[in-house]
Structures are given as structure tokens and as C-alpha cells.
Scaffold this motif. Structure first.
Motif, PDB file in Angstrom:
ATOM      1  N   PHE A  20      -2.609  -2.837   3.480  1.00 31.68           N
ATOM      2  CA  PHE A  20      -2.066  -2.158   2.316  1.00 31.68           C
ATOM      3  C   PHE A  20      -3.169  -1.486   1.494  1.00 31.68           C
ATOM      4  CE2 PHE A  20      -0.310  -2.160  -2.081  1.00 31.68           C
ATOM      5  CZ  PHE A  20       0.546  -1.089  -1.861  1.00 31.68           C
TER       6      PHE A  20
ATOM      7  N   GLU B 128       0.760 -12.723  -2.395  1.00 34.05           N
ATOM      8  CA  GLU B 128       1.286 -13.499  -3.516  1.00 34.05           C
ATOM      9  C   GLU B 128       0.668 -14.902  -3.529  1.00 34.05           C
ATOM     10  OE1 GLU B 128       2.770 -11.558  -1.495  1.00 34.05           O
ATOM     11  OE2 GLU B 128       4.515 -10.582  -2.351  1.00 34.05           O
TER      12      GLU B 128
ATOM     13  N   VAL C 151      -4.351  -9.606  -2.259  1.00 26.89           N
ATOM     14  CA  VAL C 151      -4.672 -10.871  -1.587  1.00 26.89           C
ATOM     15  C   VAL C 151      -3.403 -11.664  -1.250  1.00 26.89           C
ATOM     16  CG1 VAL C 151      -6.999 -11.085  -2.522  1.00 26.89           C
ATOM     17  CG2 VAL C 151      -5.055 -11.977  -3.836  1.00 26.89           C
TER      18      VAL C 151
ATOM     19  N   ARG D 248       2.021  -3.986   9.798  1.00 29.69           N
ATOM     20  CA  ARG D 248       0.776  -4.317  10.491  1.00 29.69           C
ATOM     21  C   ARG D 248       0.471  -3.287  11.579  1.00 29.69           C
ATOM     22  NH1 ARG D 248       1.847 -10.466  10.460  1.00 29.69           N
ATOM     23  NH2 ARG D 248       1.108 -10.576   8.322  1.00 29.69           N
TER      24      ARG D 248
ATOM     25  N   ARG E 149       4.360   1.295  -1.129  1.00 29.85           N
ATOM     26  CA  ARG E 149       4.157   2.091   0.087  1.00 29.85           C
ATOM     27  C   ARG E 149       4.368   1.132   1.256  1.00 29.85           C
ATOM     28  NH1 ARG E 149      -0.409   6.743   1.410  1.00 29.85           N
ATOM     29  NH2 ARG E 149       1.256   8.079   2.149  1.00 29.85           N
ATOM     30  N   ILE E 150       5.450   1.301   1.977  1.00 28.90           N
ATOM     31  CA  ILE E 150       5.778   0.366   3.065  1.00 28.90           C
ATOM     32  C   ILE E 150       4.755   0.535   4.189  1.00 28.90           C
ATOM     33  CG2 ILE E 150       7.475  -0.168   4.854  1.00 28.90           C
ATOM     34  CD1 ILE E 150       9.669   0.575   2.744  1.00 28.90           C
ATOM     35  N   THR E 151       4.009  -0.550   4.450  1.00 28.18           N
ATOM     36  CA  THR E 151       2.863  -0.494   5.361  1.00 28.18           C
ATOM     37  C   THR E 151       2.903  -1.677   6.314  1.00 28.18           C
ATOM     38  OG1 THR E 151       1.597   0.501   3.548  1.00 28.18           O
ATOM     39  CG2 THR E 151       0.333  -0.341   5.427  1.00 28.18           C
TER      40      THR E 151
ATOM     41  N   GLY F 159     -10.299 -11.281   2.494  1.00 30.15           N
ATOM     42  CA  GLY F 159      -9.871 -12.471   1.749  1.00 30.15           C
ATOM     43  C   GLY F 159     -10.194 -13.756   2.478  1.00 30.15           C
TER      44      GLY F 159
HETATM   45  N1  LIG Z   1       2.104  -4.037   3.219  1.00 25.23           N
HETATM   46  C1  LIG Z   1       2.857  -3.490   2.277  1.00 25.23           C
HETATM   47  O1  LIG Z   1       3.815  -2.755   2.566  1.00 25.23           O
HETATM   48  C2  LIG Z   1       2.596  -3.773   0.814  1.00 25.23           C
HETATM   49  C3  LIG Z   1       3.184  -2.934  -0.138  1.00 25.23           C
HETATM   50  C4  LIG Z   1       3.021  -3.243  -1.490  1.00 25.23           C
HETATM   51  C5  LIG Z   1       2.241  -4.308  -1.864  1.00 25.23           C
HETATM   52  N2  LIG Z   1       1.641  -5.070  -0.918  1.00 25.23           N
HETATM   53  C6  LIG Z   1       0.843  -6.211  -1.383  1.00 25.23           C
HETATM   54  O2  LIG Z   1      -0.343  -6.316  -0.613  1.00 25.23           O
HETATM   55  C7  LIG Z   1      -0.438  -7.620  -0.061  1.00 25.23           C
HETATM   56  C8  LIG Z   1      -1.205  -7.569   1.232  1.00 25.23           C
HETATM   57  O3  LIG Z   1      -0.476  -6.828   2.180  1.00 25.23           O
HETATM   58  P1  LIG Z   1      -1.205  -6.271   3.484  1.00 25.23           P
HETATM   59  O4  LIG Z   1      -0.188  -5.504   4.217  1.00 25.23           O
HETATM   60  O5  LIG Z   1      -2.485  -5.616   3.140  1.00 25.23           O
HETATM   61  O6  LIG Z   1      -1.512  -7.634   4.260  1.00 25.23           O
HETATM   62  P2  LIG Z   1      -2.734  -7.926   5.245  1.00 25.23           P
HETATM   63  O7  LIG Z   1      -2.377  -9.175   5.950  1.00 25.23           O
HETATM   64  O8  LIG Z   1      -3.084  -6.724   6.036  1.00 25.23           O
HETATM   65  O9  LIG Z   1      -3.982  -8.215   4.267  1.00 25.23           O
HETATM   66  C9  LIG Z   1      -3.977  -9.275   3.370  1.00 25.23           C
HETATM   67  C10 LIG Z   1      -5.376  -9.491   2.808  1.00 25.23           C
HETATM   68  O10 LIG Z   1      -5.288 -10.604   1.910  1.00 25.23           O
HETATM   69  C11 LIG Z   1      -6.129 -11.659   2.360  1.00 25.23           C
HETATM   70  N3  LIG Z   1      -5.447 -12.935   2.123  1.00 25.23           N
HETATM   71  C12 LIG Z   1      -4.348 -13.425   2.727  1.00 25.23           C
HETATM   72  N4  LIG Z   1      -4.025 -14.618   2.215  1.00 25.23           N
HETATM   73  C13 LIG Z   1      -4.950 -14.879   1.270  1.00 25.23           C
HETATM   74  C14 LIG Z   1      -5.171 -15.976   0.406  1.00 25.23           C
HETATM   75  N5  LIG Z   1      -4.349 -17.038   0.397  1.00 25.23           N
HETATM   76  N6  LIG Z   1      -6.234 -15.915  -0.440  1.00 25.23           N
HETATM   77  C15 LIG Z   1      -7.068 -14.853  -0.447  1.00 25.23           C
HETATM   78  N7  LIG Z   1      -6.897 -13.788   0.353  1.00 25.23           N
HETATM   79  C16 LIG Z   1      -5.865 -13.812   1.196  1.00 25.23           C
HETATM   80  C17 LIG Z   1      -6.362 -11.408   3.836  1.00 25.23           C
HETATM   81  O11 LIG Z   1      -7.568 -12.005   4.270  1.00 25.23           O
HETATM   82  C18 LIG Z   1      -6.427  -9.869   3.842  1.00 25.23           C
HETATM   83  O12 LIG Z   1      -7.710  -9.433   3.439  1.00 25.23           O
HETATM   84  C19 LIG Z   1       1.010  -8.084   0.058  1.00 25.23           C
HETATM   85  O13 LIG Z   1       1.123  -9.470   0.095  1.00 25.23           O
HETATM   86  C20 LIG Z   1       1.616  -7.498  -1.195  1.00 25.23           C
HETATM   87  O14 LIG Z   1       1.451  -8.343  -2.299  1.00 25.23           O
HETATM   88  C21 LIG Z   1       1.805  -4.827   0.415  1.00 25.23           C
END
Ligand SMILES: NC(=O)c1ccc[n+]([C@@H]2O[C@H](COP(=O)([O-])OP(=O)(O)OC[C@H]3O[C@@H](n4cnc5c(N)ncnc54)[C@H](O)[C@@H]3O)[C@@H](O)[C@H]2O)c1
Ligand SMILES: O=P(O)(O)OC[C@@H](O)[C@@H](O)[C@H](O)[C@H](O)CO
Length: 436
Positions: free
Chosen positions: A8, A100, A98, A211, A207-209, A36
Motif C-alpha cells: 500500500f 491495524e 503497519v 498483494r 486505493r484498493i491494492t 515492519g
Molecule cells: N492494501 C490496501 O488496499 C490498503 C488500502 C488502504 C489502507 N491500507 C492500510 O495499509 C495497511 C498495510 O497494507 P499493505 O497492503 O501495504 O500490506 P502489506 O502486507 O503489503 O504491508 C504491511 C507492512 O506492515 C508491516 N507489518 C505487518 N504487521 C505488523 C505489525 N504487527 N507491526 C509492525 N509492522 C507490521 C509489514 O512488515 C509490512 O511492512 C493495511 O493494513 C491498511 O491499514 C491498505
């Protein structure tokens, strides 16, 4: 700086920072990002000069952009690099994604000081020799802020970009609580300095993202010639609403459409409840019906109707200040139906305990307190409880502690103690469990 170098961030804040560049290079900002929990994402990006491809994917086709705004990518556990980046006066903004769960909040929305990971970080932060160093996000951030104060590097804005209610204010409370729980005058001074010199910006991000898959990497290479190990696929839509101050300046994100508002709540509620709430609904009910992606689930007429019922339930709680909810709902139907994006329901279903508290239990409680039924919320909670009984759903973070067993009320209490006191709501959850 950024904490939580995942998909994201690459599709949103990092892309946005590059897109905010102006005609004068002196105005440009770059991002130093930290992972993270695992170093992999940083290693992969560093091996390709921190450049990566953003793929905007719709049913009309793919659009490829090379993003060059990332200047460095590091393992978040590399605390020496982390501390020096936090203490660098050129660092003016720290964004976070990081998840929720990364905020370490309890059911009441406050930092859970008793959680073993947080307790270990308190010991690490209090250790005179620095100890092994903190591992949680609040612990590492506090370590970095302590270093910034010591280096007299000036004020700073912290900008959480996770789907957490009032994310800036929640993180501010957490860091102040953590700092105040540490011994000695240096921590008393740190608490005062955070209060006076560190701002926390509330944000709503959209932004819907999904893996990235191996097929995405192959597609990027075929289309661009770049053997990118870290491309990110996202939808064309994007939104970023922010409320708060930036005492050390910021990129001109508004150049790429970010909106700066005085009160975030109307925007945040509309997005978190209508979009994320519906995502969780589709994840738990969709997987139970044998679907794998959001597009498949929303194409199921029964689930599309349930989604509309959820929206009817939460829409009266929105005050309209963020704009027309009807148009937003129509757009969401189109975004969810984007068959080119394979957004896996299993990804959305992860960490349900932390996610449902904010996107489903909060609006359900508001309805119940207004004397209104919350039937669809009860249906979503029932579907989540049933999911926690499956092998995939029994992981920590998705399910409450094993002590909750099969008990519906214990599951509801893990989401919201106040909702668990509401017999009508708990009975409705039981009813939906039996009739699904
Ligand atoms: N993917 C989406 O569509 C989207 C859209 C809006 C908001 N988000 C927010 O972004 C967050 C991350 O999404 P993403 O798609 O990048 O996921 P991702 O899995 O690609 O990345 C998550 C990141 O957070 C870290 N992480 C995971 N658990 C953790 C923890 N307990 N403590 C510290 N760091 C931790 C991971 O190491 C990684 O760096 C979502 O949970 C959400 O809150 C995501
Ligand atoms: O990212 P999460 O895990 O908080 O939630 C899953 C989805 O609801 C979420 O990623 C949405 O796709 C996103 O919030 C859209 O902007």
C-alpha cells in the motif's frame, strides 16, 4: 520517512510523494522506508535502486509508471539506521502503514500496555544500555523520537495511513502513554516535547491494492522490459484526506489530488464503514460461499444485496459533510466489480479482530445506542465468528483468544465489551450463526 514498507505504501504515499514533485527540484521530497516485521521488501527494493513499477489496472487495461521517490529501503529492525533517520533534521514527516494490528491497541482503542510485546518494549526502552531495542511500532517510534529530541533535530509530523479510526489521535495517545510509563526525568522531558513539538495527522486513505503475484511481475517485465521484483498493482482510483499540521513542512501532495481538511471524521467514517465494512462483509460471507476475490463475491446477487443492506444500515450515521453517499456507493459497486484486480478475500479476512472493531462494531454500537437495529452488522460478526472456526481463520489476530471457544458473547466482547452487554445484538449474532 515511512514505517511499514508494504504494497500500500508503494501504491499510495510513495507514489504520491513522487507525483507531488514541482518544477523546482528544491521543493522535492524523497522517502526513506523501513519494513515492519521482515527485511525482505527492503532487500528486494535496494537491489534495484529502490525504483519500482506502479501498475494501475482496470478492465480497460494496465498503465505503467516507474516510481523514483524512494531514496532508501531498510529493515525496520536496523535500529541504528532508523535512529539516525529519525534524528536527521531533513526528516520532516513520518508516514506509517503497519496494519491495524501494528498499533497494539486494546478493545477500548488505547495502547495495550499489558500486551507482552508492549511490555517487552517498555523494558527495552527503560534499559540503561539500550537493551535489544524495541520491536513494536509504538516502541520503535518512541525510540526514534527520543533520539530526535537528543539531537535537537526539530519538530516533526507523524502521519499514520492505516484504516484505524482517528489514526493520528490514537497514535498520539499511545506514544504519550508509553512515554509516561517510562522512568526518569528524560522520559518526562520526552513526554513534554512530544506534546509541544510533534504533530499527529489524522488521515483517510483509499486505493484498493492487492498483494503482488508472480504473474504481475511477469506482466511488468513483458510490458516494460524491467525485471522488477517489487512492482505493485493497484486500481486507478486514489484518495487521501488529511487533517493536521506539518511543523517541518511537507510534500505538496495536493498537486496530485490530496485534500487537506479541518475535521477528518466525515471522510473517515464514509470510507471505513462503507468501503472497508463492506470488504469485511464480502470476505467472510464470500469465502463461506466459495468465492475467492472481491469481484467474484460482489457478482453474487445474494452478497450484493447484503452489501446494500449494510450500506443502508450505516448511511444514516453519516452526516453528509464528505459528500453524496449515494454516488460513493455507486462508485464502490464499480470498484468492487473490477474483475481485472484479483483482490483476495483471504487477505481482507486477516486480522479480523482488529479490523471489525473499527469498521463494523463501532457503527453497530452507534446504531444500538440510538435504539436502532444492527442486523447486517450482526450478520457480519456471525460470519466472522464462523470463519474463526475454520483452520484458516483460527490464527491469532483474526480470532480472539482460545478462551473464547465457541461462545458467541465472548467473541462479541472481544470486539466491543459494550456491544456484548447488548442482549438484542448478541442474540441477533446467534440467530445469524444458526441461519447461515
Ligand atoms: N492494501 C490496501 O488496499 C490498503 C488500502 C488502504 C489502507 N491500507 C492500510 O495499509 C495497511 C498495510 O497494507 P499493505 O497492503 O501495504 O500490506 P502489506 O502486507 O503489503 O504491508 C504491511 C507492512 O506492515 C508491516 N507489518 C505487518 N504487521 C505488523 C505489525 N504487527 N507491526 C509492525 N509492522 C507490521 C509489514 O512488515 C509490512 O511492512 C493495511 O493494513 C491498511 O491499514 C491498505
Ligand atoms: O488493508 P486492510 O487489511 O486494512 O483492509 C482490507 C481492505 O478493506 C483494504 O485494504 C481496502 O482495500 C482499502 O482500505 C481500500 O482503500
Amino acid at each position: 520517512m515511512h514505517l511499514g514498507l508494504g504494497n500500500f505504501h508503494r501504491a499510495h504515499q510513495c507514489w504520491w510523494t513522487g507525483a507531488a514533485a514541482g518544477p523546482d527540484d528544491a521543493e522535492d521530497w524523497s522517502v526513506t522506508a523501513f519494513t515492519g516485521r521482515r527485511p525482505d521488501a527492503a532487500h528486494a527494493l535496494r537491489a534495484q535502486g529502490c525504483r519500482y513499477t506502479l501498475v494501475e489496472r482496470s478492465e480497460r487495461g494496465d498503465r505503467y509508471t516507474l516510481v523514483t521517490a524512494m531514496a532508501g529501503a531498510y529493515d525496520g529492525a536496523d535500529l541504528d539506521v532508523f535512529r539516525s533517520a529519525m534524528a536527521d533534521p531533513r526528516t520532516g514527516v513520518v508516514t506509517l502503514t503497519v496494519t491495524e494490528a501494528g498499533y497494539q491497541l486494546g478493545a477500548g482503542g488505547e495502547l495495550d500496555l499489558d500486551r507482552p510485546a508492549v511490555a517487552a518494549d517498555r523494558a527495552a526502552l527503560a534499559a540503561p544500555d539500550g537493551g535489544p531495542g524495541p520491536a513494536t511500532t509504538p516502541g520503535r517510534l518512541l525510540l526514534g523520537l527520543r533520539e530526535r529530541l537528543r539531537a535537537d533535530a526539530g519538530p516533526l509530523a507523524i502521519v499514520p495511513c492505516d484504516n484505524v479510526t482517528a489514526n493520528g489521535r490514537a497514535l498520539r495517545r499511545s506514544l504519550l502513554t508509553l512515554s509516561a510509563s517510562l522512568p526518569g526525568t528524560r522520559h518526562a522531558r520526552l513526554t513534554e516535547w512530544i506534546e509541544s513539538s510533534v504533530t499527529f495527522v489524522d488521515t483517510s486513505v483509499d486505493r484498493i491494492t492487492p498483494r503482488t503475484t508472480e504473474a504481475d511481475r511477469v506482466a511488468v517485465r513483458a510490458a516494460t522490459g524491467f525485471a522488477d521484483r517489487s512492482p505493485v498493482v493497484t486500481e486507478p482510483f486514489r484518495d487521501w484526506v488529511l487533517a493536521g499540521d506539518f511543523p517541518a513542512g511537507r510534500p505538496a501532495w495536493e498537486r496530485a489530488g490530496a485534500r487537506f481538511v479541518t475535521t477528518l471524521e466525515p471522510w473517515e467514517r464514509r470510507k471505513l464503514w462503507l468501503l472497508n465494512g463492506a470488504h469485511s462483509l464480502l470476505a467472510y460471507t464470500g469465502m463461506a460461499a466459495g468465492h475467492r476475490t472481491v469481484a467474484q463475491a460482489i457478482a453474487d446477487p445474494r452478497l450484493a444485496e447484503l452489501t446494500r443492506c449494510w450500506w443502508d444500515e450505516v448511511e444514516p450515521l453519516l452526516d453528509g459533510a464528505a459528500g453524496d453517499a449515494t454516488a460513493y456507493r455507486q462508485d464502490l459497486m464499480v470498484r468492487f466489480g473490477n474483475t481485472a484486480i484479483a483482490h483476495q478475500l483471504s487477505q481482507i479476512a486477516e486480522d479480523g479482530l482488529h479490523k471489525l472493531r473499527l469498521r463494523v462494531a463501532e457503527p453497530a454500537l452507534l446504531r444500538r445506542r440510538a435504539g436502532l437495529p444492527a442486523e447486517t452488522a450482526a450478520h457480519i460478526v456471525a460470519a466472522w465468528i464462523d470463519f474463526t472456526r475454520t483452520p484458516e481463520g483460527a490464527r491469532p489476530g483474526t480470532a480472539p483468544s482460545p478462551g473464547a471457544g465457541r461462545d458467541t458473547a465472548a467473541h462479541v466482547a472481544a470486539l466491543s465489551p459494550a456491544l456484548a452487554d447488548d442482549r438484542t445484538f448478541v442474540d441477533a449474532v446467534r440467530h445469524h450463526r444458526r441461519h447461515r
